[in-house]
Structure formats: structure tokens, C-alpha cells
Scaffold this active site. Structure first.
Site, PDB file in Angstrom:
ATOM      1  N   CYS A   2       0.971  33.061  25.769  1.00 21.74           N
ATOM      2  CA  CYS A   2       1.837  34.323  26.408  1.00 21.74           C
ATOM      3  C   CYS A   2       1.473  35.518  25.443  1.00 21.74           C
ATOM      4  O   CYS A   2       1.787  35.276  24.176  1.00 21.74           O
ATOM      5  CB  CYS A   2       3.043  34.181  26.994  1.00 21.74           C
ATOM      6  SG  CYS A   2       3.260  32.829  28.008  1.00 21.74           S
ATOM      7  N   ARG A  27      -4.673  34.547  21.712  1.00 28.26           N
ATOM      8  CA  ARG A  27      -3.589  33.583  21.643  1.00 28.26           C
ATOM      9  C   ARG A  27      -3.793  32.494  22.744  1.00 28.26           C
ATOM     10  O   ARG A  27      -3.258  31.379  22.849  1.00 28.26           O
ATOM     11  CB  ARG A  27      -2.324  34.241  21.972  1.00 28.26           C
ATOM     12  CG  ARG A  27      -1.839  35.243  20.637  1.00 28.26           C
ATOM     13  CD  ARG A  27      -0.960  36.355  21.278  1.00 28.26           C
ATOM     14  NE  ARG A  27       0.177  35.875  21.528  1.00 28.26           N
ATOM     15  CZ  ARG A  27       1.452  35.819  20.861  1.00 28.26           C
ATOM     16  NH1 ARG A  27       1.257  36.241  19.817  1.00 28.26           N
ATOM     17  NH2 ARG A  27       2.621  35.325  21.209  1.00 28.26           N
ATOM     18  N   TRP A  75       0.311  31.973  29.413  1.00 20.52           N
ATOM     19  CA  TRP A  75      -0.121  30.448  29.363  1.00 20.52           C
ATOM     20  C   TRP A  75       0.965  29.730  30.178  1.00 20.52           C
ATOM     21  O   TRP A  75       2.179  29.767  29.946  1.00 20.52           O
ATOM     22  CB  TRP A  75       0.026  30.392  27.646  1.00 20.52           C
ATOM     23  CG  TRP A  75       0.052  28.915  27.365  1.00 20.52           C
ATOM     24  CD1 TRP A  75       0.836  27.978  27.388  1.00 20.52           C
ATOM     25  CD2 TRP A  75      -1.308  28.412  27.040  1.00 20.52           C
ATOM     26  NE1 TRP A  75       0.356  26.744  27.025  1.00 20.52           N
ATOM     27  CE2 TRP A  75      -0.971  26.900  26.824  1.00 20.52           C
ATOM     28  CE3 TRP A  75      -2.796  28.904  26.806  1.00 20.52           C
ATOM     29  CZ2 TRP A  75      -1.939  26.105  26.375  1.00 20.52           C
ATOM     30  CZ3 TRP A  75      -3.600  28.087  26.517  1.00 20.52           C
ATOM     31  CH2 TRP A  75      -3.169  26.694  26.024  1.00 20.52           C
ATOM     32  N   ASN A  99       8.077  35.656  27.578  1.00 17.30           N
ATOM     33  CA  ASN A  99       7.432  34.450  26.604  1.00 17.30           C
ATOM     34  C   ASN A  99       8.539  33.469  26.516  1.00 17.30           C
ATOM     35  O   ASN A  99       9.640  34.022  26.406  1.00 17.30           O
ATOM     36  CB  ASN A  99       6.774  35.035  25.385  1.00 17.30           C
ATOM     37  CG  ASN A  99       5.376  35.989  25.447  1.00 17.30           C
ATOM     38  OD1 ASN A  99       4.973  36.152  26.581  1.00 17.30           O
ATOM     39  ND2 ASN A  99       5.017  36.437  24.362  1.00 17.30           N
ATOM     40  N   GLY A 100       7.955  32.295  26.621  1.00 14.16           N
ATOM     41  CA  GLY A 100       9.182  31.341  26.396  1.00 14.16           C
ATOM     42  C   GLY A 100       9.384  30.628  27.515  1.00 14.16           C
ATOM     43  O   GLY A 100       8.709  30.673  28.341  1.00 14.16           O
ATOM     44  N   GLU A 480       9.160  14.422   3.588  1.00 12.97           N
ATOM     45  CA  GLU A 480       8.654  15.943   3.994  1.00 12.97           C
ATOM     46  C   GLU A 480       9.487  16.852   3.079  1.00 12.97           C
ATOM     47  O   GLU A 480       8.872  17.701   2.514  1.00 12.97           O
ATOM     48  CB  GLU A 480       8.880  16.114   5.139  1.00 12.97           C
ATOM     49  CG  GLU A 480       8.157  17.783   6.029  1.00 12.97           C
ATOM     50  CD  GLU A 480       6.876  17.915   5.527  1.00 12.97           C
ATOM     51  OE1 GLU A 480       6.132  17.313   5.080  1.00 12.97           O
ATOM     52  OE2 GLU A 480       6.659  19.112   5.972  1.00 12.97           O
ATOM     53  N   LYS A 484       7.676  19.223   0.517  1.00 13.60           N
ATOM     54  CA  LYS A 484       7.873  20.675   0.405  1.00 13.60           C
ATOM     55  C   LYS A 484       8.473  21.261  -0.776  1.00 13.60           C
ATOM     56  O   LYS A 484       7.689  22.442  -1.285  1.00 13.60           O
ATOM     57  CB  LYS A 484       8.716  21.155   1.656  1.00 13.60           C
ATOM     58  CG  LYS A 484       8.287  21.144   3.056  1.00 13.60           C
ATOM     59  CD  LYS A 484       7.199  22.230   3.116  1.00 13.60           C
ATOM     60  CE  LYS A 484       6.088  21.748   4.201  1.00 13.60           C
ATOM     61  NZ  LYS A 484       5.063  20.974   3.940  1.00 13.60           N
ATOM     62  N   GLU A 487       5.712  21.089  -3.799  1.00  8.87           N
ATOM     63  CA  GLU A 487       4.448  21.499  -3.630  1.00  8.87           C
ATOM     64  C   GLU A 487       4.676  23.237  -3.879  1.00  8.87           C
ATOM     65  O   GLU A 487       3.910  23.866  -4.457  1.00  8.87           O
ATOM     66  CB  GLU A 487       3.751  21.339  -2.541  1.00  8.87           C
ATOM     67  CG  GLU A 487       4.360  21.586  -1.149  1.00  8.87           C
ATOM     68  CD  GLU A 487       3.360  21.149  -0.009  1.00  8.87           C
ATOM     69  OE1 GLU A 487       2.361  20.882  -0.120  1.00  8.87           O
ATOM     70  OE2 GLU A 487       3.928  20.706   1.305  1.00  8.87           O
ATOM     71  N   HIS A 503      17.069   0.380  -5.254  1.00 10.89           N
ATOM     72  CA  HIS A 503      16.236  -0.425  -6.042  1.00 10.89           C
ATOM     73  C   HIS A 503      15.201   0.160  -6.921  1.00 10.89           C
ATOM     74  O   HIS A 503      14.145  -0.108  -7.479  1.00 10.89           O
ATOM     75  CB  HIS A 503      15.261  -1.012  -4.994  1.00 10.89           C
ATOM     76  CG  HIS A 503      15.808  -2.072  -4.148  1.00 10.89           C
ATOM     77  ND1 HIS A 503      16.461  -3.110  -4.286  1.00 10.89           N
ATOM     78  CD2 HIS A 503      16.247  -1.760  -2.977  1.00 10.89           C
ATOM     79  CE1 HIS A 503      17.090  -3.739  -3.406  1.00 10.89           C
ATOM     80  NE2 HIS A 503      16.963  -2.871  -2.340  1.00 10.89           N
ATOM     81  N   LYS A 603      -5.308  24.890   1.103  1.00 11.47           N
ATOM     82  CA  LYS A 603      -5.048  24.427   2.695  1.00 11.47           C
ATOM     83  C   LYS A 603      -5.697  23.478   3.380  1.00 11.47           C
ATOM     84  O   LYS A 603      -5.200  22.561   4.208  1.00 11.47           O
ATOM     85  CB  LYS A 603      -5.285  25.850   3.497  1.00 11.47           C
ATOM     86  CG  LYS A 603      -4.727  25.781   4.851  1.00 11.47           C
ATOM     87  CD  LYS A 603      -3.261  25.755   5.069  1.00 11.47           C
ATOM     88  CE  LYS A 603      -2.830  25.663   6.321  1.00 11.47           C
ATOM     89  NZ  LYS A 603      -1.444  24.847   6.361  1.00 11.47           N
TER      90      LYS A 603
HETATM   91  C1  G6P Z   1      -3.054  19.789   2.129  1.00 11.86           C
HETATM   92  C2  G6P Z   1      -2.206  20.763   2.534  1.00 11.86           C
HETATM   93  C3  G6P Z   1      -0.846  19.773   3.497  1.00 11.86           C
HETATM   94  C4  G6P Z   1      -1.497  19.073   4.561  1.00 11.86           C
HETATM   95  C5  G6P Z   1      -2.681  18.102   3.932  1.00 11.86           C
HETATM   96  C6  G6P Z   1      -3.392  17.553   5.066  1.00 11.86           C
HETATM   97  O1  G6P Z   1      -2.702  19.038   1.302  1.00 11.86           O
HETATM   98  O2  G6P Z   1      -1.643  21.568   1.669  1.00 11.86           O
HETATM   99  O3  G6P Z   1      -0.040  20.997   3.962  1.00 11.86           O
HETATM  100  O4  G6P Z   1      -0.668  18.476   5.122  1.00 11.86           O
HETATM  101  O5  G6P Z   1      -3.723  19.042   3.131  1.00 11.86           O
HETATM  102  O6  G6P Z   1      -3.956  18.588   5.731  1.00 11.86           O
HETATM  103  P1  G6P Z   1      -4.474  18.517   7.424  1.00 11.86           P
HETATM  104  O7  G6P Z   1      -5.219  19.806   7.436  1.00 11.86           O
HETATM  105  O8  G6P Z   1      -5.464  17.212   7.404  1.00 11.86           O
HETATM  106  O9  G6P Z   1      -3.235  18.319   8.134  1.00 11.86           O
END
Ligand code: G6P
Length: 608
Positions: A2, A27, A75, A99-100, A480, A484, A487, A503, A603
């Protein structure tokens, strides 16, 4: 997805509304409409199913007059993408675009119907128009009526209103979904993102969660949800759209974290008929009664989405799941029966190892389904079936909004598996779908913990090692969280299954090591807390992420406690992911690293 626009202009509003809506076409949407108010106060509405050119066709030669108006690209969530369901919705004197998702719309609709209101659409949005129209009759003024109306709404939403009989007045409100106000030579405008406003405005004000705004020519009065006046800074419109997209956030990652309620709404409503509270099985073209097992393959954060989803496939679908990092999968000599489903997960759809795994499965004669965010990607083209996540463009290298959308998508696929295989009753499936519909609101509540997490990040930022632990689905979230942190802030971090801590990694624990415990009050809570005590006994500095029930059960202690919103079990991983992202983000900001493009990372990893 939306889009909202609105204008109090100096000339005719309709052509400007159409221009601004065109800028929101990226969008995605399936119907559109505008409503304008002319100098006499007459409100005219025009709507059309399909693309904006259909709306232009309706308006051709009959462009409505008036310099005040609102517009929308819809949407579909509640009800099909028909003209009757297209926005704006009317309840004299109110016209609204939205929206929402309004989660409690059924209760609101029933209450309004009991008072004699009749509805002309299936949408949740129409209830808002009727509610505000009723409140305008009982409340002292427009502000009081808006405060009363938004107080009755549950869910994540952004809204813009125009009023019959009131040329030169618009109103807006937001909770969860973004909304901005811009000022420029053509007048004062409302837009669901800066891209819609950029060419028309010199400066932009981003409304904050809970804000209500009343616009008149050249000025916006902004109030918080209680009606108290607040001031929000106006920012110059950046020259480049890519910069404009960052809005008033310092980093793309921050913006993407805050977009999660909205993109989750889009993703969930792709797979769920929100009005009916049922799955849209046609959106998942898989018959799990004919599938013997699933192999899930992915990299990085997408792999972690698979790890969490394995619990759902096993619990809801009663189906065996193999899970592999794509870089391992592609070189294993695994058995690859033809009735096994190969499920790959990828934000970019280009990650080299995941793509190689997809091709390996196809070559073995397996059907391949791809959960991908980029629809034009190689994986989307090569997979037999695409299960899209609707997270929008993700620019921050560390995946955030794509991750939660992967989880939401996989939850829907697992519910479908349970329905096909008869392991979930109709009512159990409906209950899970109901839980899923709550996720955008719960995620929006979790984002509101940001101030607390910014303080907690100060405990983590100076550390050289941090541990993250969790059990069950929260084990994935612990992984995760650690991923995070490492990285983004370059702090060494390990995610561990809470029961596995003793362990090995417990040897790392001393009073310099923060230990983040992901422990919603679920079936694993008591055991996770026991593992936490083992760490506390060795001087570890505990940061526990739990909910109200968990906090009450643990009582006062020395642990730093973040109380997350109480979430149903299936929603919990998506909610717990938020503090992980915010903690890592703020630790990275404190450490001065390049948040959006951390060193050495890409990325889209298109090499092996
Ligand atoms: C890179 C990015 C991660 C991502 C991974 C897999 O390492 O920095 O954030 O999870 O790739 O990427 P994909 O596009 O396959 O989800």
C-alpha cells in the site's frame, strides 16, 4: 504494497495525487483511488481495480476539482482487489486511506453494525471511517475525535483522512507503519514514504509511532496519542532518492529494522486472507501429502530462518527435515529421493552456494521451492516454485527485515504442510494463522524497546567476547543475535544451544563476558533458566530477553532484563529477533563501525 498520499495544495489536487501515487508504484499494488474536496466542501471519490492507468481512465475528462485530497494504492489484505474494496473509504463526512492491518476490526465492525451502520466493503479500513464519523458527533473537536478513534484501533497502521465540508483540512495518524509530512511550493503533503514526496517538497517531517497530525494550508499540528502537542523536526529532502530512502534514520539498517511491522504485514497478507483468518493455500502450490521429507538449504541469516522453521515443519507438519548450509550441502553425497522437496531460502536469490544447491537438487529430479526476496533473481527464475518474501529492497548488508519475512513465509508453508498431511486440525491451523496476524503489532511493540536496548548495548560494546544462548526456536534466535553482533560490531560472539553450553563455551565465562539469554516463557523456559544459573554461578554478566511471565517467574535478580511483548509460541522467534538486531546495531554504533557495510562482508555473496 500500500501507498498513501495526501495534499492541501495551491492548485488542483487530483493530478498531483496521481503523480505522487506513481512514485509509489514500485511498492506493488492491485487497486487505487483518490478523494478530493472542492472549495464548496463537496467530496468526490474515484477508484479503480488494477493499475493507476485504470484510475486515470476513470478520471479521464472528469478530473475532480478541489485543492485538498488523499490518494492510495492498495495491496489487498482484507477482501479482494475490487473497486468496492479500494480506498478511500467513506462515512460522511470522513474519507480515509490506510496502510497496515486493524487486528480488532471484526469486533469494531460488529459493534458499529449493532448501532445500525451498514458497510459497503469487506475491508478493515471502512470501520475506521465509521468510527471517526461517530466520534466527530460526540467529541468536542477533530483532535479529540481522532484521539478517541486511534485509541480504539489495535494493530499496525498509518492513516490519512479528508473531510466533506472542510476544504483545506487533512488528518493523519500512524502506529507501526511509516508516514511523513512534506512542505513545498505545491502545498503541504502526506506520504507513506519520502520517495512519494521528494520531488514536491523542500522538507519532510517523519511522524513517530502514535502521532496524530492535523494539516491545514502550509502547516501541520502534531500530537501524541493522548492529544498533547509534540514537535517533530523537519528535515531537508535529500537530493538522491537512495539517501531519501534512509529517511530520518542514521543507517539503512535502522530504517529496515523499523520497517519490519509494515513488511511483515505485506508478507503475511500475501499468504493469509487476513479478513477470513485463513491461509491462502493457492499461494503455496505444494501438496505435502505427496512429499516424504524436506531438505532446507541456505546461507547466513537465511540458514537461521531455516533452522527455526524446522521446528514448525516437524511440529505442525509431522514431516522430517534435513537442514544444511548451502556450502556443505552442495558437496555432500546425500540421498536425494525424488519425492523430497528441496527448499532454498535467500534474500538476494543470487548467493552462489545456495544457487548451486538449488541446481544440484534440480539435477537430482527434485522439485525446488525458493523463498526469495528479489523476484527478478536467478533463484526466482530457476526454482520450480517461488515463495516470495515481501520485505522490499534491503540495503543494509546484515539482513533484518528479510529474515523476519522469511520466518513469516516459512510459518505459512509449515501450516500448509500440517493441513495437507492432516497433522493440524482446521481449528489448530486457524489458531496459528491468528497468531501470525498478531506478529506485525508484536514486532512494533518490540521495536519500542529500543531505548532500553540502547542502554543494554553499552554493556556489550566494550566486551571482546559475548555468548548468546537459547533453546528450541530461541536457539536459532541466539545464533542470529551472535551473528548480528559479530558482523556489525566485530565483537567475537558465539550462539549456542543453552543445553550445550556446559560442553565447552562455559569455559569462556568470566565477569567480562556478557551472556545474552533468549528465554520467552515457553516450553523450554525452565531449562533455559537453569542453564542461565550455571553461567551466573561463574560470574557471567547475564542479559536476559524474556516476557512478562518469564520476568515474573525469575523475580528480582542481578541479571539485566529486557521484557519483550508476550507472544504466542509461533510468533515468539519473530519478536525475539528484534532485540537481537537492536542490541547489535547499537553496540556497533557505539563502537563506530560501518553499520550498513561492515568490513569484509557483502550483501549478495555471488562467489563460493
Ligand atoms: C550475506 C549477508 C547475510 C545473508 C547471507 C545470505 O552473508 O551478509 O545477511 O544472510 O549473505 O544471503 P541471501 O541473499 O542468500 O539471503
Amino acid at each position: 504494497m500500500c501507498g498513501i498520499v495526501g495534499i492541501i495544495g495551491r492548485g488542483p489536487a487530483a493530478p498531483l495525487l496521481l503523480d505522487a501515487l506513481k512514485r509509489l508504484e514500485y511498492r506493488g499494488y492491485d487497486s487505487a483511488g483518490i478523494a478530493t474536496v472542492d472549495a464548496d466542501g463537496t467530496l468526490t471519490r474515484a477508484r479503480a481495480a488494477g493499475k493507476l492507468r485504470n484510475l486515470e481512465g476513470v478520471l479521464n475528462g472528469a478530473m475532480p476539482g478541489g485543492s485538498t485530497g488523499i490518494g492510495h494504492t492498495r495491496w489487498a489484505t482484507h477482501g479482494a482487489p475490487t473497486e468496492a474494496n479500494a480506498h478511500p473509504h467513506l462515512a460522511s463526512p470522513v474519507a480515509v486511506v490506510h496502510n497496515g492491518i486493524i487486528e480488532n476490526f471484526r469486533a469494531l465492525r460488529t459493534a458499529l453494525a449493532a448501532k445500525g451502520v451498514s458497510f459497503s466493503s469487506e475491508t478493515d479500513t471502512e470501520t475506521i471511517a465509521h468510527l471517526l464519523a461517530a466520534n466527530l458527533q460526540t467529541e468536542a473537536d477533530l483532535k479529540a475525535a481522532l484521539v478517541e478513534t486511534v485509541a480504539a484501533l489495535e494493530g499496525a497502521y498509518s492513516l490519512a483522512f479528508a473531510f466533506e465540508g472542510q476544504p483545506g483540512t487533512l488528518a493523519a495518524a500512524r502506529r507501526g507503519s511509516p508516514l511523513a509530512i512534506g512542505n513545498g511550493p505545491d502545498g503541504i503533503m502526506i506520504g507513506s514514504d519520502a520517495i512519494a514526496l521528494a520531488p514536491f517538497c523542500d522538507d519532510i517531517i517523519y511522524l513517530e509511532d502514535g502521532d496524530i497530525a492535523i494539516l491545514s494550508a502550509g502547516k501541520a499540528d502534531i500530537f501524541d496519542s493522548t492529544g498533547a502537542a509534540v514537535s517533530r523536526p523537519a528535515m531537508p529532502v535529500p537530493m538522491e532518492v537512495s539517501v531519501a530512502e534512509k529517511g530520518n534514520f542514521r543507517h539503512f539498517m535502522a530504517k529496515e529494522i523499523h520497517e519490519q511491522p509494515e513488511v511483515l504485514t505485506h508478507t503475511i497478507s500475501h499468504y493469509v486472507d487476513v479478513a477470513a483468518g485463513t491461509l491462502r493455500p493457492d499461494r503455496i502450490d505444494l501438496d505435502f501429502s505427496k512429499i516424504s521429507r524436506i531438505s532446507i538449504t541456505a546461507c547466513g541469516t537465511a540458514y537461521i530462518a531455516g533452522l527455526v522453521a524446522r521446528h514448525w515443519f516437524e511440529a505442525f507438519g509431522g514431516i522430517a527435515v534435513d537442514l544444511d548450509m548451502a556450502s556443505e550441502y552442495r558437496y555432500r553425497s546425500q540421498l536425494m529421493p525424488k519425492d523430497e522437496l528441496a527448499l532454498v531460502i535467500s534474500q538476494s536469490g543470487e548467493t552462489a552456494d545456495t544457487l548451486a544447491s538449488l541446481r544440484k537438487a534440480k539435477a537430482a529430479g527434485q522439485r525446488v521451492a525458493a523463498v526469495v526476496n528479489v523476484r527478478s533473481s536467478t533463484m526466482a527464475r530457476e526454482a520450480d516454485l517461488v515463495l516470495p518474501t515481501l520485505a522490499g529492497i534491503e540495503i543494509g548488508v546484515a539482513s533484518t527485515k528479510a529474515f523476519v519475512c522469511q520466518l513469516a513465509t516459512l510459518a505459512c508453508v509449515a501450516i500448509k504442510a500440517g493441513m495437507d498431511r492432516g497433522t493440524l486440525s482446521e481449528s489448530a491451523a486457524a489458531a496459528l494463522v491468528g497468531d501470525l496476524i498478531e506478529v506485525p503489532r508484536l514486532v512494533s511493540e518490540a521495536i519500542r524497546l529500543e531505548a532500553d536496548l540502547t542502554r543494554t548495548a553499552r554493556l556489550i560494546a566494550p566486551a571482546s567476547t559475548a555468548l548468546y544462548i537459547g533453546r528450541g526456536p530461541s536457539y536459532g534466535i541466539a545464533l542470529e543475535g551472535a551473528l548480528k553482533l559479530k558482523e556489525l560490531s566485530y565483537i567475537h560472539a558465539e550462539g549456542y544451544a543453552a543445553g550445550e553450553l556446559k560442553h565447552g563455551p562455559i569455559a569462556l565465562v568470566d565477569d567480562t563476558v556478557p551472556v545474552v539469554v533468549v528465554a520467552p516463557h515457553d516450553a523450554f523456559f525452565a531449562k533455559t533458566v537453569s542453564n542461565m544459573e550455571e553461567v551466573a554461578a561463574r560470574g557471567g554478566r547475564i542479559i536476559v530477553m524474556t516476557d512478562a511471565a518469564g520476568a515474573a517467574e525469575m523475580g528480582e535478580g542481578s541479571a539485566e532484563t529486557i521484557v519483550m511483548p508476550t507472544a504466542p509460541a509461533m510468533a515468539a522467534p519473530m519478536v525475539s529477533a528484534i532485540p537481537m538486531q537492536l542490541l547489535a546495531y547499537h553496540a556497533a554504533v557505539l563502537n563506530g563501525t560501518d553499520v550498513d557495510q561492515p568490513r569484509n562482508l557483502a550483501k549478495s555473496v555471488t562467489v563460493e
